[in-house]
Write a protein that holds these residues in place. Structure first.
Motif, PDB file in Angstrom:
ATOM      1  N   LEU A  23       7.188  -0.634   5.057  1.00 30.41           N
ATOM      2  CA  LEU A  23       6.300  -1.160   4.031  1.00 30.41           C
ATOM      3  C   LEU A  23       4.928  -1.405   4.643  1.00 30.41           C
ATOM      4  CD1 LEU A  23       8.706  -3.850   2.524  1.00 30.41           C
ATOM      5  CD2 LEU A  23       8.365  -1.492   1.750  1.00 30.41           C
ATOM      6  N   GLU A  24       3.900  -0.840   4.047  1.00 31.84           N
ATOM      7  CA  GLU A  24       2.520  -1.056   4.499  1.00 31.84           C
ATOM      8  C   GLU A  24       1.854  -2.035   3.550  1.00 31.84           C
ATOM      9  OE1 GLU A  24       0.819   0.104   7.132  1.00 31.84           O
ATOM     10  OE2 GLU A  24       2.354   1.485   7.881  1.00 31.84           O
ATOM     11  N   THR A  25       1.284  -3.099   4.129  1.00 30.43           N
ATOM     12  CA  THR A  25       0.540  -4.090   3.356  1.00 30.43           C
ATOM     13  C   THR A  25      -0.852  -4.229   3.968  1.00 30.43           C
ATOM     14  OG1 THR A  25       1.149  -5.997   4.716  1.00 30.43           O
ATOM     15  CG2 THR A  25       2.693  -5.378   2.956  1.00 30.43           C
ATOM     16  N   ARG A  40       0.836  -1.200   0.000  1.00 29.18           N
ATOM     17  CA  ARG A  40       0.000   0.000   0.000  1.00 29.18           C
ATOM     18  C   ARG A  40       0.871   1.250   0.000  1.00 29.18           C
ATOM     19  NH1 ARG A  40      -4.769  -1.586   4.298  1.00 29.18           N
ATOM     20  NH2 ARG A  40      -5.766  -3.122   2.947  1.00 29.18           N
ATOM     21  N   SER A  41       2.041   1.154   0.653  1.00 30.51           N
ATOM     22  CA  SER A  41       2.989   2.272   0.656  1.00 30.51           C
ATOM     23  C   SER A  41       4.376   1.764   1.025  1.00 30.51           C
ATOM     24  CB  SER A  41       2.558   3.373   1.639  1.00 30.51           C
ATOM     25  OG  SER A  41       2.667   2.919   2.972  1.00 30.51           O
ATOM     26  N   ALA A  42       5.370   2.578   0.681  1.00 36.59           N
ATOM     27  CA  ALA A  42       6.768   2.319   1.040  1.00 36.59           C
ATOM     28  C   ALA A  42       7.400   3.681   1.316  1.00 36.59           C
ATOM     29  CB  ALA A  42       7.501   1.604  -0.090  1.00 36.59           C
ATOM     30  N   GLY A  59      -0.557  -5.320   7.520  1.00 41.88           N
ATOM     31  CA  GLY A  59       0.077  -4.444   8.507  1.00 41.88           C
ATOM     32  C   GLY A  59       1.387  -3.884   7.990  1.00 41.88           C
ATOM     33  N   ALA A  60       2.200  -3.405   8.919  1.00 43.02           N
ATOM     34  CA  ALA A  60       3.459  -2.750   8.557  1.00 43.02           C
ATOM     35  C   ALA A  60       4.649  -3.676   8.785  1.00 43.02           C
ATOM     36  CB  ALA A  60       3.635  -1.481   9.384  1.00 43.02           C
ATOM     37  N   GLU A  61       5.629  -3.539   7.931  1.00 47.23           N
ATOM     38  CA  GLU A  61       6.917  -4.223   8.058  1.00 47.23           C
ATOM     39  C   GLU A  61       7.978  -3.131   8.080  1.00 47.23           C
ATOM     40  OE1 GLU A  61       7.633  -7.479   8.225  1.00 47.23           O
ATOM     41  OE2 GLU A  61       5.632  -8.266   7.837  1.00 47.23           O
ATOM     42  N   GLU A  62       8.954  -3.260   8.959  1.00 50.22           N
ATOM     43  CA  GLU A  62      10.050  -2.298   9.020  1.00 50.22           C
ATOM     44  C   GLU A  62      11.366  -2.998   8.727  1.00 50.22           C
ATOM     45  OE1 GLU A  62       9.828  -0.265  12.781  1.00 50.22           O
ATOM     46  OE2 GLU A  62       8.158   0.971  12.082  1.00 50.22           O
ATOM     47  N   LEU A  63      12.062  -2.506   7.720  1.00 54.98           N
ATOM     48  CA  LEU A  63      13.343  -3.070   7.306  1.00 54.98           C
ATOM     49  C   LEU A  63      14.438  -2.046   7.579  1.00 54.98           C
ATOM     50  CD1 LEU A  63      12.150  -4.434   3.850  1.00 54.98           C
ATOM     51  CD2 LEU A  63      12.273  -5.679   6.016  1.00 54.98           C
TER      52      LEU A  63
END
Length: 166
Positions: free
Chosen positions: A95-97, A53-55, A100-104
């Motif tokens: 990264l929003e999916t 959905r967003s990065a 939920g959110a993932e943080e790299l």
């Protein structure tokens, strides 16, 4: 390096490419690859652009052009005085999916800080990758021609404006 992107003849990364610890974030025409592990880059995770959905990048060192020059000078003096390289700052690619959110975590590739305009244009370009109106393939094609060079700030900003269509 152009904006938040480290561009080689073979790959496009957010921030610095994988270092000795083998971690990094590669962008491809298909999506985002979290590279973890050994020299072969295995052990990571991938997201397609359609899944996102967003990065966005958070925590990047950003300064005006004049403050960036001063910061670079101070960092150079400290590096010489302390007798070694200073660890680059870390930033987060969020990264929003739908799940939920993932943080790299990635290392900054800027010597001192990113110029504010490059940071803003880079964020816009990431958004365009997600919405499908731009592709990292364009950056990779430029990387094959540029042969590892990093343009001066005005040329980097011009490239980012070209890639974002602004």
């Amino acid at each position: 390096m152009v904006g938040l992107f480290w561009i080689t003849a073979d790959a496009v990364y957010v921030g610095a490419p994988p270092g000795t610890e083998g971690r990094g974030v590669r962008l491809t025409g298909q999506g985002v690859e979290a590279v973890r592990g050994g020299a072969d880059g295995t052990g990571g995770r991938t997201w397609t652009w359609a899944e996102l959905r967003s990065a966005t990048v958070e925590g990047a060192p950003v300064r005006s052009a004049s403050r960036r020059r001063l910061s670079l000078a101070v960092d150079t003096v400290l590096t010489v005085a302390l007798g070694g390289a200073i660890e680059p700052p870390q930033m987060i690619l969020r990264l929003e999916t739908a799940e939920g959110a993932e943080e790299l975590r990635v290392h900054s590739a800027a010597a001192a800080a990113y110029v504010e305009e490059e940071f803003i244009l880079s964020q816009d370009l990431l958004a365009r990758f997600v919405d499908g109106t731009a592709s990292p393939v364009t950056l990779a094609e430029w990387g094959r021609v540029a042969d590892g060079t990093t343009p001066k700030p005005p040329a980097r900003q011009a490239l980012l404006r070209e890639w974002t269509g602004t």
